[in-house]
Design an enzyme around this catalytic site. Structure first.
Site, PDB file in Angstrom:
ATOM      1  N   CYS A  12      13.357   1.225  -8.348  1.00 25.82           N
ATOM      2  CA  CYS A  12      13.319   1.147  -6.884  1.00 25.82           C
ATOM      3  C   CYS A  12      13.916  -0.178  -6.403  1.00 25.82           C
ATOM      4  O   CYS A  12      13.242  -1.207  -6.410  1.00 25.82           O
ATOM      5  CB  CYS A  12      11.878   1.313  -6.388  1.00 25.82           C
ATOM      6  SG  CYS A  12      11.739   1.268  -4.592  1.00 25.82           S
TER       7      CYS A  12
ATOM      8  N   CYS B 273      12.201  -1.689  -3.354  1.00 27.85           N
ATOM      9  CA  CYS B 273      10.895  -2.287  -3.665  1.00 27.85           C
ATOM     10  C   CYS B 273      11.056  -3.629  -4.388  1.00 27.85           C
ATOM     11  O   CYS B 273      10.361  -4.589  -4.099  1.00 27.85           O
ATOM     12  CB  CYS B 273      10.084  -1.375  -4.583  1.00 27.85           C
ATOM     13  SG  CYS B 273      10.045   0.335  -4.063  1.00 27.85           S
ATOM     14  N   ASP B 274      11.961  -3.677  -5.354  1.00 24.82           N
ATOM     15  CA  ASP B 274      11.974  -4.812  -6.281  1.00 24.82           C
ATOM     16  C   ASP B 274      13.211  -5.700  -6.202  1.00 24.82           C
ATOM     17  O   ASP B 274      13.257  -6.748  -6.854  1.00 24.82           O
ATOM     18  CB  ASP B 274      11.817  -4.281  -7.731  1.00 24.82           C
ATOM     19  CG  ASP B 274      10.467  -3.606  -7.935  1.00 24.82           C
ATOM     20  OD1 ASP B 274       9.491  -4.019  -7.260  1.00 24.82           O
ATOM     21  OD2 ASP B 274      10.377  -2.663  -8.736  1.00 24.82           O
TER      22      ASP B 274
HETATM   23  C1  LIG Z   1       7.981   0.924 -10.287  1.00 25.40           C
HETATM   24  C2  LIG Z   1       7.813   1.243  -8.828  1.00 25.40           C
HETATM   25  C3  LIG Z   1       7.612   0.212  -7.938  1.00 25.40           C
HETATM   26  C4  LIG Z   1       7.452   0.487  -6.595  1.00 25.40           C
HETATM   27  N1  LIG Z   1       7.236  -0.551  -5.735  1.00 25.40           N
HETATM   28  C5  LIG Z   1       7.062  -0.296  -4.424  1.00 25.40           C
HETATM   29  C6  LIG Z   1       6.847  -1.362  -3.516  1.00 25.40           C
HETATM   30  O1  LIG Z   1       6.826  -2.537  -3.897  1.00 25.40           O
HETATM   31  N2  LIG Z   1       6.672  -1.038  -2.213  1.00 25.40           N
HETATM   32  C7  LIG Z   1       6.733   0.254  -1.748  1.00 25.40           C
HETATM   33  O2  LIG Z   1       6.556   0.476  -0.555  1.00 25.40           O
HETATM   34  N3  LIG Z   1       6.950   1.273  -2.593  1.00 25.40           N
HETATM   35  C8  LIG Z   1       7.118   1.046  -3.916  1.00 25.40           C
HETATM   36  N4  LIG Z   1       7.367   2.072  -4.765  1.00 25.40           N
HETATM   37  C9  LIG Z   1       7.450   3.440  -4.220  1.00 25.40           C
HETATM   38  C10 LIG Z   1       6.018   3.953  -3.970  1.00 25.40           C
HETATM   39  O3  LIG Z   1       5.284   3.786  -5.149  1.00 25.40           O
HETATM   40  C11 LIG Z   1       6.052   5.411  -3.571  1.00 25.40           C
HETATM   41  O4  LIG Z   1       6.873   5.583  -2.444  1.00 25.40           O
HETATM   42  C12 LIG Z   1       4.631   5.885  -3.229  1.00 25.40           C
HETATM   43  O5  LIG Z   1       3.757   5.652  -4.303  1.00 25.40           O
HETATM   44  C13 LIG Z   1       4.624   7.373  -2.892  1.00 25.40           C
HETATM   45  O6  LIG Z   1       3.305   7.726  -2.633  1.00 25.40           O
HETATM   46  P1  LIG Z   1       2.795   9.211  -2.729  1.00 25.40           P
HETATM   47  O7  LIG Z   1       1.371   9.162  -2.334  1.00 25.40           O
HETATM   48  O8  LIG Z   1       3.703  10.112  -2.004  1.00 25.40           O
HETATM   49  O9  LIG Z   1       2.947   9.644  -4.250  1.00 25.40           O
HETATM   50  P2  LIG Z   1       2.627   8.938  -5.648  1.00 25.40           P
HETATM   51  O10 LIG Z   1       2.312   7.515  -5.544  1.00 25.40           O
HETATM   52  O11 LIG Z   1       3.759   9.367  -6.516  1.00 25.40           O
HETATM   53  O12 LIG Z   1       1.321   9.706  -6.127  1.00 25.40           O
HETATM   54  C14 LIG Z   1       1.366  11.044  -6.486  1.00 25.40           C
HETATM   55  C15 LIG Z   1      -0.021  11.449  -6.931  1.00 25.40           C
HETATM   56  O13 LIG Z   1      -0.061  12.867  -7.126  1.00 25.40           O
HETATM   57  C16 LIG Z   1      -0.780  13.132  -8.309  1.00 25.40           C
HETATM   58  N5  LIG Z   1      -0.395  14.473  -8.766  1.00 25.40           N
HETATM   59  C17 LIG Z   1       0.824  14.928  -9.130  1.00 25.40           C
HETATM   60  N6  LIG Z   1       0.752  16.233  -9.480  1.00 25.40           N
HETATM   61  C18 LIG Z   1      -0.548  16.597  -9.317  1.00 25.40           C
HETATM   62  C19 LIG Z   1      -1.276  17.808  -9.526  1.00 25.40           C
HETATM   63  N7  LIG Z   1      -0.670  18.927  -9.964  1.00 25.40           N
HETATM   64  N8  LIG Z   1      -2.620  17.828  -9.288  1.00 25.40           N
HETATM   65  C20 LIG Z   1      -3.240  16.706  -8.825  1.00 25.40           C
HETATM   66  N9  LIG Z   1      -2.603  15.540  -8.596  1.00 25.40           N
HETATM   67  C21 LIG Z   1      -1.286  15.490  -8.858  1.00 25.40           C
HETATM   68  C22 LIG Z   1      -0.432  11.996  -9.249  1.00 25.40           C
HETATM   69  O14 LIG Z   1      -1.396  11.872 -10.285  1.00 25.40           O
HETATM   70  C23 LIG Z   1      -0.480  10.833  -8.248  1.00 25.40           C
HETATM   71  O15 LIG Z   1      -1.807  10.377  -8.108  1.00 25.40           O
HETATM   72  C24 LIG Z   1       7.520   1.833  -6.126  1.00 25.40           C
HETATM   73  C25 LIG Z   1       7.720   2.865  -7.027  1.00 25.40           C
HETATM   74  C26 LIG Z   1       7.860   2.584  -8.372  1.00 25.40           C
HETATM   75  C27 LIG Z   1       8.059   3.720  -9.342  1.00 25.40           C
END
Ligand SMILES: Cc1cc2nc3c(=O)[nH]c(=O)nc-3n(C[C@H](O)[C@H](O)[C@H](O)COP(=O)(O)OP(=O)(O)OC[C@H]3O[C@@H](n4cnc5c(N)ncnc54)[C@H](O)[C@@H]3O)c2cc1C
Length: 330
Positions: free
Chosen positions: A141, A144-145
């Site tokens: 990302c 992000c980084d």
């Molecule tokens: C290395 C890294 C660094 C990042 N740093 C930043 C940052 O500094 N700032 C920023 O704003 N964003 C950052 N991001 C992006 C940010 O993490 C994502 O945009 C954000 O986490 C998305 O949130 P979400 O809730 O949509 O999904 P996610 O965080 O992807 O969570 C998805 C959830 O769904 C669950 N899940 C999936 N399938 C199922 C299922 N079948 N049943 C039950 N649960 C399920 C998973 O276990 C997880 O808990 C970063 C991403 C990465 C990979």
């Protein structure tokens, strides 16, 4: 009601920033949300050390700590958080119908509304050095980084629109960006290609792949290989960005929900409503453009408000549904 079936007002699938924000709002609206965390409790941010851009944390915050804070906040208002994976769903197509979700292939939950926040998973190259150095200079990302590599030399791999966009984003912050494209052309749109080619500090390398990311604890360099000539070259870098795509976690919904050609859930404009009444989607699972914690949290809030309004306006069926037939057209 069968002993093995539990009925809830609001089921939240996924425990990232979208899921927890939906949970905070749903719990405060007295919807008594039940959340299943999936395999990655806390979501993608648990794989990063420092989150510097989430509003409210003046000094930045450790990713796993931020997610524990969000969990506590959601639980404070009565969200029940359970470890478990939703392995199958059967949605009702009728407004007011009851939706069903199977947990870990064993227990069924019935829900009056469902919020899907299952996120998207970044694709990696699969090299051992890449996995070892995740969090040590390897990132999926740039937005992000990228800031952590201000004024430094970095590399990015990928040839699509996202890679091109992230390369130009990095070029604004970093001293030099080496961009590796596997083929002899970029998949990115002509406009994006043009931007990359015209950015002075992007060193664009076609037919080039990663041979090894160098460094033990942190990224120190990159060994590239030209896939036409076999010639190898080492460069010094401190950051390595992977931009070869994301896979939305939507496999179990594919027979029910409208999705785009890459599997992202399609929501109705300016809402989190899917094509199924009472089923809402928030976070990265429906957003391939921004993919940030704050945007995920924002749409999590929207999903809870949409679900709350839906439940207030609709008469919910009292009878337990038989498994639904899948929609003929999605
Ligand atoms: C290395 C890294 C660094 C990042 N740093 C930043 C940052 O500094 N700032 C920023 O704003 N964003 C950052 N991001 C992006 C940010 O993490 C994502 O945009 C954000 O986490 C998305 O949130 P979400 O809730 O949509 O999904 P996610 O965080 O992807 O969570 C998805 C959830 O769904 C669950 N899940 C999936 N399938 C199922 C299922 N079948 N049943 C039950 N649960 C399920 C998973 O276990 C997880 O808990 C970063 C991403 C990465 C990979």
């Amino acid at each position: 009601m069968s002993e093995n079936i539990e009925r809830v007002k609001c089921l939240i699938i996924g425990s990232g920033p979208a899921g927890y924000t939906a949970a905070i709002y749903a719990a405060r609206a007295d919807m008594k949300p039940l959340m299943y965390t999936g395999m990655e409790p806390g979501g993608q941010l648990t794989t990063t050390t420092e989150v510097d851009n989430f509003p409210g944390y003046a000094d930045g915050i450790d990713g796993p700590q931020m997610m524990m804070d969000l969990q506590k906040q959601a639980e404070r208002f009565g969200t029940e958080v359970r470890i478990g994976m939703i392995t199958e769903v059967e949605f009702s197509r009728k407004a007011g119908g009851i939706h069903r979700a199977c947990v870990d292939n064993s227990k069924w939950i019935e829900a009056e509304s469902v919020i899907i926040s299952t996120g998207a998973t970044a694709k990696y190259l699969g090299l051992p050095s890449e996995q070892r150095l995740r969090g040590g200079g390897v990132s999926a990302c740039a937005v992000c980084d990228g800031f952590f590599f201000k004024g430094q030399d970095v590399a990015i791999v990928g040839g699509g629109d996202t890679a091109a966009e992230e390369a130009t984003y990095l070029a604004n912050i970093c001293r030099k960006v080496t961009m590796l494209v596997r083929k002899d052309y970029m998949k990115a749109s002509k406009a994006m290609q043009h931007r990359v080619e015209n950015t002075a500090n992007i060193d664009l390398r076609y037919n080039t792949e990663v041979d090894e990311i160098l460094g033990e604890q942190v990224v120190e360099g990159l060994r590239m290989i030209n896939n036409k000539t076999g010639e190898k070259e080492e460069i010094a870098i401190t950051g390595f960005f992977v931009a070869i795509g994301h896979k939305p976690n939507t496999e179990i919904f594919k027979d029910w929900l409208d999705m785009d050609d890459t599997g992202y859930v399609i929501t109705q404009p300016k809402t989190t409503k899917t094509n199924i009444p009472g089923v809402f989607a928030s976070g990265d699972v429906q957003d391939k453009v921004y993919r940030q914690a704050i945007t995920a949290a924002g749409t999590g809030c929207m999903a809870a408000l949409d679900a709350e309004r839906y439940l207030a306006e609709i008469d919910i069926e009292e009878d337990i549904q038989k498994p639904q037939t899948k929609p003929e057209t999605v």
